[in-house]
Design a protein around this motif. Structure first.
Motif, mmCIF file in Angstrom:
data_model
loop_
_atom_site.group_PDB
_atom_site.id
_atom_site.type_symbol
_atom_site.label_atom_id
_atom_site.label_comp_id
_atom_site.label_asym_id
_atom_site.label_seq_id
_atom_site.Cartn_x
_atom_site.Cartn_y
_atom_site.Cartn_z
ATOM 1 N N HIS A 180 -10.385 -5.326 -23.927
ATOM 2 C CA HIS A 180 -11.250 -4.143 -23.948
ATOM 3 C C HIS A 180 -11.725 -3.810 -22.520
ATOM 4 C CE1 HIS A 180 -14.319 -1.505 -25.919
ATOM 5 N NE2 HIS A 180 -14.943 -1.723 -24.767
ATOM 6 N N HIS A 185 -10.747 -0.730 -19.659
ATOM 7 C CA HIS A 185 -11.715 0.101 -18.928
ATOM 8 C C HIS A 185 -11.364 0.240 -17.445
ATOM 9 C CE1 HIS A 185 -14.521 1.277 -21.929
ATOM 10 N NE2 HIS A 185 -15.010 0.079 -22.184
ATOM 11 N N HIS A 201 -14.377 5.493 -24.076
ATOM 12 C CA HIS A 201 -13.790 4.912 -25.293
ATOM 13 C C HIS A 201 -12.926 5.945 -26.008
ATOM 14 C CE1 HIS A 201 -17.291 1.903 -25.075
ATOM 15 N NE2 HIS A 201 -16.190 1.258 -24.777
HETATM 16 ZN ZN ZN Z 1 -16.247 -0.485 -23.742
#
Ligand code: ZN
Length: 245
Positions: free
Chosen positions: A199, A203, A209
């Motif tokens: 995750h 980024h 998101h």
């Molecule tokens: Zn995040």
């Protein structure tokens, strides 16, 4: 229609009651005439959440906002419960598998994992600190490797990887490419930990998101994003209690 879209429609159709049921404890919402933004606090004494918000905020908008603060809420709850200190004979998970603290004063001071035992020695006084240091080092070693692995897949690189105990967040990624992860993730099953690492690496490419972010996250981790997310929610509160108190 993509699953993402149907998800948005489904969630906007959720009733206030369903939104409220998504919170782990009761919430009291108080619109205030002079309030400019939403504020949430956890009241230890009553075990409830107290939310104040601007006068015109709808109950539904306030509940949706509160649900977005779920990680923070879980962290507050964990803080209000008794901790699970690292003591001789105590058991806690490392990579999701139970490990027993096998302490004897004469063993070497530096803890080491031997099967299902964490063997450690030295004076009992500094045991808590030594075990936490050991776990932080292990977490940094394992997750630095995983950041490099996922970053290579994504065709990027992280400027820095560090571990900490940043309150409510399991991980964060700055626009400068610095990834910070909670050392407590080394306690979680590997798949849960790898999900958080994937995750944060996603980024490095997308600081949001959005749809592209989610596609990259799924490509990096492989199948099981939703399961890992749900598992983190389940095990998270205990992970925050371990080594405290
Ligand atoms: Zn995040």
């Amino acid at each position: 229609m993509t699953p993402g879209n149907s998800n948005i429609i489904w969630s906007s159709a959720r009733s206030e009651a369903a939104l409220e049921a998504g919170l782990p404890v009761p919430i009291e919402i108080r619109p205030m005439r002079n309030s400019r933004r939403l504020r949430l606090r956890f009241d230890d004494a009553s075990g409830t959440l107290k939310l104040t918000c601007p006068w015109r905020t709808s109950r539904r908008a306030a509940l949706k906002w509160a649900l977005d603060q779920r990680d923070w809420i879980d962290a507050q709850l964990a803080r209000s419960e008794p901790g699970e200190p690292f003591m001789p004979e105590a058991t806690f998970p490392v990579e999701g598998r139970d490990v027993r603290i096998a302490w004897s004063e004469k063993s070497p001071r530096t803890p080491r994992l031997e099967g299902s035992e964490l063997v450690c020695g030295g004076p009992q006084a500094g045991l808590q600190r030594r075990i936490q240091l050991f776990l932080k080092r292990l977490a940094l070693e394992v997750m630095s490797r995983e950041v490099a692995e996922f970053a290579a897949l994504a065709g990027v690189s992280a400027r820095q990887v560090s571990v900490g105990d940043a309150g409510s967040r399991w991980g964060s990624c700055s626009s400068a490419g610095r990834i910070r992860l909670s050392w407590r993730l080394i306690l979680a099953p590997a798949h849960v930990r790898r999900y958080v690492v994937a995750h944060e690496v996603a980024h490095l490419v997308h600081l949001n998101h959005g749809r592209d972010f989610k596609a990259l996250e799924a490509r990096l981790l492989g199948p099981g994003v939703a399961e890992a997310k749900a598992a983190l929610r389940r095990v998270g509160p205990r992970l925050r209690r371990i080594g405290r108190g």
